[in-house]
Design a protein around this motif. Structure first.
Motif, short mmCIF file in Angstrom:
data_model
loop_
_atom_site.label_atom_id
_atom_site.label_comp_id
_atom_site.label_asym_id
_atom_site.label_seq_id
_atom_site.Cartn_x
_atom_site.Cartn_y
_atom_site.Cartn_z
N ASN A 88 0.89 -1.23 0.10
CA ASN A 88 0.00 -0.01 -0.01
C ASN A 88 0.85 1.38 0.05
OD1 ASN A 88 -2.79 -1.00 -0.03
ND2 ASN A 88 -2.32 -1.63 2.03
N ILE A 89 1.63 1.17 -0.91
CA ILE A 89 2.74 2.36 -0.89
C ILE A 89 2.00 3.69 -1.41
CG2 ILE A 89 4.60 3.60 -2.36
CD1 ILE A 89 5.53 1.18 -0.42
N ASP A 90 2.44 4.87 -0.66
CA ASP A 90 1.52 6.08 -0.74
C ASP A 90 2.32 7.09 -2.02
OD1 ASP A 90 -0.50 5.68 1.17
OD2 ASP A 90 0.99 6.26 2.63
N VAL A 91 3.58 6.92 -1.91
CA VAL A 91 4.59 7.81 -2.72
C VAL A 91 5.68 7.30 -3.08
CG1 VAL A 91 5.33 9.08 -0.56
CG2 VAL A 91 5.66 9.97 -2.52
N LEU A 92 6.35 7.44 -3.89
CA LEU A 92 7.55 6.73 -4.68
C LEU A 92 8.85 7.92 -4.55
CD1 LEU A 92 6.04 5.33 -7.99
CD2 LEU A 92 6.51 4.13 -5.67
N LEU A 93 9.89 7.59 -4.08
CA LEU A 93 11.18 8.10 -4.04
C LEU A 93 12.09 7.65 -4.83
CD1 LEU A 93 12.67 10.53 -3.11
CD2 LEU A 93 13.17 9.24 -1.15
N ALA A 94 12.31 8.60 -6.32
CA ALA A 94 13.36 7.97 -7.20
C ALA A 94 14.49 8.43 -6.82
CB ALA A 94 12.82 7.87 -8.68
N VAL A 95 15.70 7.80 -6.71
CA VAL A 95 17.08 8.40 -6.61
C VAL A 95 17.92 7.71 -7.56
CG1 VAL A 95 18.74 8.94 -5.08
CG2 VAL A 95 16.63 8.70 -4.13
N GLY A 96 18.52 8.79 -8.49
CA GLY A 96 19.47 8.17 -9.58
C GLY A 96 19.32 9.01 -10.83
N GLY A 97 19.81 8.47 -11.88
CA GLY A 97 19.71 9.08 -13.08
C GLY A 97 18.24 8.81 -13.62
N GLY A 98 18.30 8.93 -15.36
CA GLY A 98 17.00 8.79 -16.04
C GLY A 98 16.61 7.25 -15.79
N SER A 99 17.20 6.38 -15.89
CA SER A 99 16.90 5.05 -15.96
C SER A 99 15.93 4.80 -14.58
CB SER A 99 17.98 4.32 -15.89
OG SER A 99 18.74 4.21 -17.11
N VAL A 100 16.58 5.16 -13.44
CA VAL A 100 15.79 4.93 -12.21
C VAL A 100 14.21 5.69 -12.21
CG1 VAL A 100 15.93 5.46 -9.66
CG2 VAL A 100 17.73 4.53 -10.78
N ILE A 101 14.47 7.23 -12.66
CA ILE A 101 13.28 7.92 -12.68
C ILE A 101 12.44 7.26 -13.64
CG2 ILE A 101 12.39 10.43 -12.76
CD1 ILE A 101 15.23 11.35 -12.01
N ASP A 102 12.84 7.11 -14.66
CA ASP A 102 11.86 6.45 -15.90
C ASP A 102 11.37 5.37 -15.40
OD1 ASP A 102 12.75 8.52 -17.43
OD2 ASP A 102 13.71 7.04 -18.89
N CYS A 103 12.01 4.37 -14.61
CA CYS A 103 11.30 3.09 -14.33
C CYS A 103 10.28 3.45 -13.02
CB CYS A 103 12.50 2.33 -13.55
SG CYS A 103 12.06 0.58 -13.12
N THR A 104 10.55 4.32 -12.33
CA THR A 104 9.78 4.49 -11.09
C THR A 104 8.71 5.33 -11.84
OG1 THR A 104 11.75 5.02 -9.76
CG2 THR A 104 9.72 5.87 -9.08
N LYS A 105 8.50 5.94 -12.72
CA LYS A 105 7.31 6.59 -13.33
C LYS A 105 6.26 5.42 -13.95
CE LYS A 105 9.45 10.88 -15.24
NZ LYS A 105 9.72 11.40 -16.38
N PHE A 106 7.05 4.24 -14.31
CA PHE A 106 5.99 3.43 -14.67
C PHE A 106 5.52 2.42 -13.69
CE2 PHE A 106 7.48 4.68 -19.03
CZ PHE A 106 6.13 4.75 -19.73
N ILE A 107 6.50 2.34 -12.69
CA ILE A 107 5.92 1.45 -11.66
C ILE A 107 4.58 2.29 -10.89
CG2 ILE A 107 6.67 1.29 -9.04
CD1 ILE A 107 9.56 0.82 -10.05
N GLY A 108 4.87 3.87 -10.86
CA GLY A 108 3.64 4.49 -10.32
C GLY A 108 2.39 4.29 -11.29
N ALA A 109 2.63 4.21 -12.34
CA ALA A 109 1.31 3.58 -13.39
C ALA A 109 0.87 2.31 -13.22
CB ALA A 109 1.97 4.03 -14.69
N ALA A 110 1.87 1.45 -13.09
CA ALA A 110 1.72 -0.18 -13.18
C ALA A 110 0.99 -0.31 -11.79
CB ALA A 110 3.05 -0.88 -13.43
N ALA A 111 1.30 0.45 -10.85
CA ALA A 111 0.72 -0.02 -9.42
C ALA A 111 -0.87 0.06 -9.73
CB ALA A 111 1.02 1.17 -8.39
#
Ligand code: NZQ
Ligand code: ZN
Length: 389
Positions: A88-111
């Motif tokens: 039940n995650i409320d918020v995502l914190l991506a730390v890194g370059g474009g790869s981490v941030i991009d992946c996190t964006k789709f994690i947020g959507a796929a959730a």
């Protein structure tokens, strides 16, 4: 200029010692935080410990997904989405370059989707919702910190797909130039090549009425040309790292392409190269960019090259237009291959012509090459690939 909507709903904390705001920003979105990061650079640099301390001080609950790959895989998106649903995650914190941030964006959507995240990349399902994303950028390159796009790879199908969804726009980005001090020479150079190409993809068009945006883009390109070599020689030069970091964001945050009509050219071609050969995105772009420039230069486009050569590289404006244009391409090559010390051919990085046809087919099928600065069909793309050998 064309009509456009300009809206960048990302709050940026720029500069040193801003992490004191992390706890309050995360708390705006809930208490259960999923921290996502890559192969461990954030542990080596000490950033991880600082982040964990801020999260604990704010009384938030911390969950983690590590190991997000450069050219992030859809398997990482699925793994992250699984954690979001289970915990039940409320918020995502991506730390890194474009790869981490991009992946996190789709994690947020796929959730919010009960299936394989690849369905989202294949556009079988639309993205209406995304968990809120906060990021801490550690590498100046892609601009993912201030755009709503992401690029995900699927090694099984040899696809690398980039999509934009407004709901994936980061809510908050922490841009501390000192977080990029540890980026090595090679990644610094690749980042510079990437942001330079983002601007060139927009700058090279034949619209005549974009003086204001053209002038901004020329300034951004000059900033990269001035500061990338300094950051490579002096990795802890704050001025250089800061100028590069802010340029990476402004190259692709929607501002400079306000009046642009046509699609991008080098990116669809490069995404096929990194899909098939898993190379660094900025390196692929560095090899493609000057060949694309050579291929698109003719009597109909020469005036843009002339403007570029005079205003970005300071070439003598009294020379004939074609001479300035050719000199400008030579200077782009010198910058990429001598100053940035990047490899200059596919052969040097082990790429031969065996996949040119399929990659060209996919690059053209992926979208807009037919509407690019100089429209490109499959044969054109193969020709450009051949020039890179
Ligand atoms: O994984 P870790 O250990 O963190 O190491 C990374 C990785 O190995 C390392 N690194 C990052 N910050 C560091 C550091 N090493 C030392 N100190 C630091 N402070 O650098 C390596 C590369 O990282 P990566 O995130 O892959 O690089 P980049 O930011 O260039 O991202 C590339 C990805 O973004 C996509 C590309 O296609 C590629 O998949 N793009 C995303 C875009 C967007 N969202 O708008 C647009 C771009 O055109 C691009 O396509
Ligand atoms: Zn790029």
């Amino acid at each position: 200029m064309n009509n456009f909507i300009y809206d960048i709903p990302t709050r940026v904390y720029f500069g040193e010692n801003q992490l004191g705001h992390l706890g309050e920003e995360l708390s705006n979105y809930g208490t259960r935080v999923l921290l996502t990061y890559g192969g461990g650079s954030i542990k080596k640099t000490g950033l991880y410990d600082k982040i964990v301390a801020e999260i604990k001080n704010a009384g938030l609950e911390l969950f983690e997904l590590s190991g997000i790959e450069p050219n992030p895989r859809v398997s990482s998106v699925n793994a992250g989405a699984e954690i979001c649903k289970k915990e039940n995650i409320d918020v995502l914190l991506a730390v890194g370059g474009g790869s981490v941030i991009d992946c996190t964006k789709f994690i947020g959507a796929a959730a919010f989707y009960d299936g394989d995240a690849w369905d989202i990349l294949m556009q079988k399902v639309s993205v209406e919702k995304c968990l809120p994303i906060i990021d801490i950028l550690t590498l100046a390159a892609t601009g993912s910190e201030m755009d709503c796009g992401g690029v995900i790879s699927n090694p099984e199908t040899k696809d690398k797909i980039g999509l934009l969804f407004p709901v994936m726009q980061p809510k908050v980005s922490f841009l501390d130039p000192t977080s990029t001090y540890t980026v090595n020479k090679y990644q610094t150079a690749c980042g510079a090549a990437d942001m330079l190409n983002h601007i060139m993809e927009v700058y090279f068009n034949m619209n005549q009425d974009l003086y204001m945006l053209d002038t901004v883009m020329e300034g951004l390109m000059k900033t990269i040309i001035k500061y990338a070599p300094i950051a490579m020689k002096e990795p802890e030069n704050y001025e250089a790292r800061a100028n590069l970091m802010w340029t990476s964001s402004w190259a692709i945050n929607g501002f400079v392409n306000g009046g642009k009509r046509q699609a991008w050219s080098c990116h669809p071609m490069e995404h096929e190269i990194s899909a098939y050969y898993d190379i660094t995105h900025g390196l692929g772009l560095a090899i493609l960019t000057p060949r694309w420039l050579e291929y698109t230069l003719d009597e109909t486009t020469v005036s843009k090259f002339y403007q570029f050569g005079c205003n970005v590289f300071g070439i003598d404006a009294s020379l004939p237009q074609m001479e300035v244009a050719k000199k400008s391409i030579k200077m782009v090559k010198e910058f990429l291959f001598q100053t940035l010390e990047l490899q200059s051919t596919f052969t040097e990085i082990g790429i031969d012509d065996s996949n040119f046809e399929i990659m060209a087919k996919k690059a053209v099928a992926s979208g807009g090459l037919g509407f690019a600065f100089k429209p490109l069909n499959e044969e054109d793309v193969i020709n450009i690939f051949k020039m890179c050998i």
